[in-house]
Design a protein around this motif. Structure first.
Motif, PDB file in Angstrom:
ATOM      1  N   LEU A 274       9.292   4.020  -4.361  1.00 46.59           N
ATOM      2  CA  LEU A 274       8.975   2.659  -4.807  1.00 46.59           C
ATOM      3  C   LEU A 274       7.582   2.608  -5.417  1.00 46.59           C
ATOM      4  CD1 LEU A 274       9.756  -0.280  -5.131  1.00 46.59           C
ATOM      5  CD2 LEU A 274       8.917  -0.688  -2.808  1.00 46.59           C
ATOM      6  N   MET A 275       6.614   3.271  -4.801  1.00 39.19           N
ATOM      7  CA  MET A 275       5.248   3.270  -5.327  1.00 39.19           C
ATOM      8  C   MET A 275       5.208   3.939  -6.708  1.00 39.19           C
ATOM      9  SD  MET A 275       3.195   1.722  -3.315  1.00 39.19           S
ATOM     10  CE  MET A 275       1.604   2.334  -3.753  1.00 39.19           C
ATOM     11  N   ASP A 276       5.936   5.041  -6.867  1.00 41.56           N
ATOM     12  CA  ASP A 276       5.985   5.715  -8.167  1.00 41.56           C
ATOM     13  C   ASP A 276       6.610   4.812  -9.227  1.00 41.56           C
ATOM     14  OD1 ASP A 276       4.836   7.938  -7.021  1.00 41.56           O
ATOM     15  OD2 ASP A 276       6.716   9.083  -6.875  1.00 41.56           O
ATOM     16  N   ALA A 277       7.693   4.139  -8.859  1.00 38.02           N
ATOM     17  CA  ALA A 277       8.367   3.238  -9.799  1.00 38.02           C
ATOM     18  C   ALA A 277       7.453   2.077 -10.176  1.00 38.02           C
ATOM     19  CB  ALA A 277       9.673   2.720  -9.197  1.00 38.02           C
ATOM     20  N   MET A 278       6.766   1.503  -9.191  1.00 37.08           N
ATOM     21  CA  MET A 278       5.849   0.392  -9.469  1.00 37.08           C
ATOM     22  C   MET A 278       4.684   0.854 -10.336  1.00 37.08           C
ATOM     23  SD  MET A 278       5.444  -2.222  -6.256  1.00 37.08           S
ATOM     24  CE  MET A 278       5.052  -1.032  -5.004  1.00 37.08           C
ATOM     25  N   SER A 279       4.127   2.012 -10.036  1.00 40.32           N
ATOM     26  CA  SER A 279       2.981   2.515 -10.804  1.00 40.32           C
ATOM     27  C   SER A 279       3.356   2.783 -12.257  1.00 40.32           C
ATOM     28  CB  SER A 279       2.448   3.796 -10.169  1.00 40.32           C
ATOM     29  OG  SER A 279       1.941   3.530  -8.891  1.00 40.32           O
TER      30      SER A 279
ATOM     31  N   PRO B  82       6.241   0.463  10.499  1.00 40.41           N
ATOM     32  CA  PRO B  82       5.844  -0.903  10.121  1.00 40.41           C
ATOM     33  C   PRO B  82       4.571  -0.939   9.272  1.00 40.41           C
ATOM     34  CG  PRO B  82       5.456  -0.526  12.457  1.00 40.41           C
ATOM     35  CD  PRO B  82       6.180   0.673  11.941  1.00 40.41           C
ATOM     36  N   GLU B  83       3.620  -0.007   9.514  1.00 37.74           N
ATOM     37  CA  GLU B  83       2.385   0.012   8.722  1.00 37.74           C
ATOM     38  C   GLU B  83       2.679   0.378   7.273  1.00 37.74           C
ATOM     39  OE1 GLU B  83       3.310   4.049   9.728  1.00 37.74           O
ATOM     40  OE2 GLU B  83       3.145   2.341  11.061  1.00 37.74           O
ATOM     41  N   LEU B  84       3.649   1.248   7.061  1.00 36.30           N
ATOM     42  CA  LEU B  84       4.051   1.639   5.712  1.00 36.30           C
ATOM     43  C   LEU B  84       4.676   0.451   4.985  1.00 36.30           C
ATOM     44  CD1 LEU B  84       4.260   3.999   3.728  1.00 36.30           C
ATOM     45  CD2 LEU B  84       6.474   4.537   4.737  1.00 36.30           C
ATOM     46  N   LEU B  85       5.473  -0.308   5.696  1.00 36.79           N
ATOM     47  CA  LEU B  85       6.113  -1.479   5.110  1.00 36.79           C
ATOM     48  C   LEU B  85       5.076  -2.542   4.737  1.00 36.79           C
ATOM     49  CD1 LEU B  85       9.015  -2.089   4.426  1.00 36.79           C
ATOM     50  CD2 LEU B  85       9.257  -3.234   6.630  1.00 36.79           C
ATOM     51  N   SER B  86       4.082  -2.751   5.588  1.00 37.49           N
ATOM     52  CA  SER B  86       3.049  -3.747   5.265  1.00 37.49           C
ATOM     53  C   SER B  86       2.200  -3.286   4.079  1.00 37.49           C
ATOM     54  CB  SER B  86       2.176  -4.042   6.478  1.00 37.49           C
ATOM     55  OG  SER B  86       1.449  -2.903   6.862  1.00 37.49           O
ATOM     56  N   THR B  87       1.948  -1.981   3.979  1.00 38.75           N
ATOM     57  CA  THR B  87       1.221  -1.446   2.825  1.00 38.75           C
ATOM     58  C   THR B  87       2.025  -1.664   1.543  1.00 38.75           C
ATOM     59  OG1 THR B  87       0.180   0.243   4.198  1.00 38.75           O
ATOM     60  CG2 THR B  87       0.195   0.639   1.838  1.00 38.75           C
ATOM     61  N   LEU B  88       3.323  -1.433   1.616  1.00 35.16           N
ATOM     62  CA  LEU B  88       4.188  -1.662   0.448  1.00 35.16           C
ATOM     63  C   LEU B  88       4.176  -3.130   0.041  1.00 35.16           C
ATOM     64  CD1 LEU B  88       7.289   0.598   1.115  1.00 35.16           C
ATOM     65  CD2 LEU B  88       5.683   0.755  -0.783  1.00 35.16           C
TER      66      LEU B  88
ATOM     67  N   ASP C 240       2.582  -7.190  -3.861  1.00 33.87           N
ATOM     68  CA  ASP C 240       1.918  -8.446  -4.223  1.00 33.87           C
ATOM     69  C   ASP C 240       0.987  -8.244  -5.418  1.00 33.87           C
ATOM     70  OD1 ASP C 240       3.246  -9.822  -2.230  1.00 33.87           O
ATOM     71  OD2 ASP C 240       1.579  -9.714  -0.796  1.00 33.87           O
ATOM     72  N   ALA C 241       0.257  -7.136  -5.427  1.00 27.83           N
ATOM     73  CA  ALA C 241      -0.608  -6.827  -6.572  1.00 27.83           C
ATOM     74  C   ALA C 241       0.233  -6.578  -7.823  1.00 27.83           C
ATOM     75  CB  ALA C 241      -1.471  -5.606  -6.264  1.00 27.83           C
ATOM     76  N   PHE C 242       1.362  -5.920  -7.650  1.00 27.21           N
ATOM     77  CA  PHE C 242       2.283  -5.656  -8.757  1.00 27.21           C
ATOM     78  C   PHE C 242       2.792  -6.966  -9.351  1.00 27.21           C
ATOM     79  CE2 PHE C 242       6.753  -4.799 -10.039  1.00 27.21           C
ATOM     80  CZ  PHE C 242       6.513  -3.905 -11.070  1.00 27.21           C
ATOM     81  N   ARG C 243       3.182  -7.891  -8.487  1.00 31.36           N
ATOM     82  CA  ARG C 243       3.676  -9.188  -8.973  1.00 31.36           C
ATOM     83  C   ARG C 243       2.586  -9.966  -9.690  1.00 31.36           C
ATOM     84  NH1 ARG C 243       6.549 -11.305  -3.805  1.00 31.36           N
ATOM     85  NH2 ARG C 243       4.979 -12.893  -4.144  1.00 31.36           N
ATOM     86  N   ALA C 244       1.347  -9.858  -9.230  1.00 36.90           N
ATOM     87  CA  ALA C 244       0.244 -10.546  -9.902  1.00 36.90           C
ATOM     88  C   ALA C 244       0.075 -10.011 -11.325  1.00 36.90           C
ATOM     89  CB  ALA C 244      -1.048 -10.381  -9.115  1.00 36.90           C
ATOM     90  N   MET C 245       0.168  -8.702 -11.494  1.00 35.47           N
ATOM     91  CA  MET C 245       0.064  -8.126 -12.838  1.00 35.47           C
ATOM     92  C   MET C 245       1.246  -8.517 -13.710  1.00 35.47           C
ATOM     93  SD  MET C 245      -2.722  -6.730 -13.516  1.00 35.47           S
ATOM     94  CE  MET C 245      -2.221  -6.099 -15.092  1.00 35.47           C
ATOM     95  N   LEU C 246       2.418  -8.606 -13.120  1.00 29.78           N
ATOM     96  CA  LEU C 246       3.582  -9.069 -13.878  1.00 29.78           C
ATOM     97  C   LEU C 246       3.365 -10.505 -14.365  1.00 29.78           C
ATOM     98  CD1 LEU C 246       6.699  -7.760 -11.927  1.00 29.78           C
ATOM     99  CD2 LEU C 246       5.876  -7.032 -14.155  1.00 29.78           C
ATOM    100  N   GLN C 247       2.750 -11.326 -13.522  1.00 27.56           N
ATOM    101  CA  GLN C 247       2.491 -12.715 -13.905  1.00 27.56           C
ATOM    102  C   GLN C 247       1.527 -12.781 -15.083  1.00 27.56           C
ATOM    103  OE1 GLN C 247       4.179 -15.338 -12.669  1.00 27.56           O
ATOM    104  NE2 GLN C 247       3.208 -16.436 -14.333  1.00 27.56           N
ATOM    105  N   VAL C 248       0.513 -11.918 -15.084  1.00 24.64           N
ATOM    106  CA  VAL C 248      -0.421 -11.855 -16.213  1.00 24.64           C
ATOM    107  C   VAL C 248       0.333 -11.478 -17.477  1.00 24.64           C
ATOM    108  CG1 VAL C 248      -2.379 -10.560 -17.176  1.00 24.64           C
ATOM    109  CG2 VAL C 248      -2.458 -11.372 -14.811  1.00 24.64           C
ATOM    110  N   ASN C 249       1.198 -10.465 -17.374  1.00 34.20           N
ATOM    111  CA  ASN C 249       1.981 -10.022 -18.523  1.00 34.20           C
ATOM    112  C   ASN C 249       2.866 -11.146 -19.048  1.00 34.20           C
ATOM    113  OD1 ASN C 249       4.890  -8.637 -19.308  1.00 34.20           O
ATOM    114  ND2 ASN C 249       3.135  -7.562 -20.199  1.00 34.20           N
ATOM    115  N   LEU C 250       3.538 -11.843 -18.145  1.00 33.14           N
ATOM    116  CA  LEU C 250       4.416 -12.938 -18.570  1.00 33.14           C
ATOM    117  C   LEU C 250       3.621 -14.064 -19.229  1.00 33.14           C
ATOM    118  CD1 LEU C 250       6.907 -13.123 -15.569  1.00 33.14           C
ATOM    119  CD2 LEU C 250       7.357 -12.298 -17.883  1.00 33.14           C
TER     120      LEU C 250
END
Length: 165
Positions: free
Chosen positions: A32-37, A91-97, A102-112
């Motif tokens: 997921l991190m690779d796909a998001m990056s 659970p720590e891995l899930l919270s990190t994801l 959330d940062a990914f969605r913020a960048m998507l919002q800028v793009n949109l």
């Protein structure tokens, strides 16, 4: 930037819902991190190009953007299928994801926002050009009451726009 009738390829098959161990959980998270990056890098590039007015170059990224989007959706699907097990085992891995997402969605919002602005500006330009064309094609006449006559349908000239750049 997206065409409504773009060809769609089938999504990648999801892995079966398995109880992931620590290594499997890390693999799902890394996917997921690779796909998001990868998608985020392309979206940032598209945003830069559109801001610079290089819409043609930004449109060239469409095929790669679709491919990366499919990879992202597939990775999210795999993670969702195993979310309960991940919450128990890592659970720590899930919270990190969640934070990265959330940062990914913020960048998507800028793009949109940039894309919506470019769309609004281009629509405004086309409407302005159309208004000028219509002014030149309408006869300048007045009614019996001394007001400027509204143009009839036979005086309105359609505007043709080529969508290919």
């Amino acid at each position: 930037m997206n065409r409504p009738n773009a060809s769609r390829q089938p999504m990648q098959a999801q892995r079966p819902n398995i109880a992931p161990g620590s290594a499997e959980a890390r693999k799902l998270a890394e996917d997921l991190m690779d796909a998001m990056s990868a998608l985020l890098g392309l979206i940032e590039r598209e945003t830069e190009l559109v801001r610079a007015g290089k819409v043609r170059d930004a449109m060239m990224l469409e095929a790669k953007k679709q491919e990366l989007s499919r990879n992202y959706v597939g990775a999210v699907g795999q993670l969702k299928a195993n979310q309960a097990q991940l919450a128990k085992s890592a659970p720590e891995l899930l919270s990190t994801l969640h934070r990265h997402h959330d940062a990914f969605r913020a960048m998507l919002q800028v793009n949109l926002t940039v894309l919506a602005t470019a769309h609004a500006v281009s629509e405004s330009v086309v409407r302005g050009v159309n208004a000028e064309i219509q002014k030149r094609n309408v006869p300048n006449t007045y009614t019996a009451a001394g007001r400027q006559a509204a143009p009839g349908p036979r005086h309105i000239t359609p505007l043709a726009v080529s969508r290919s750049l």
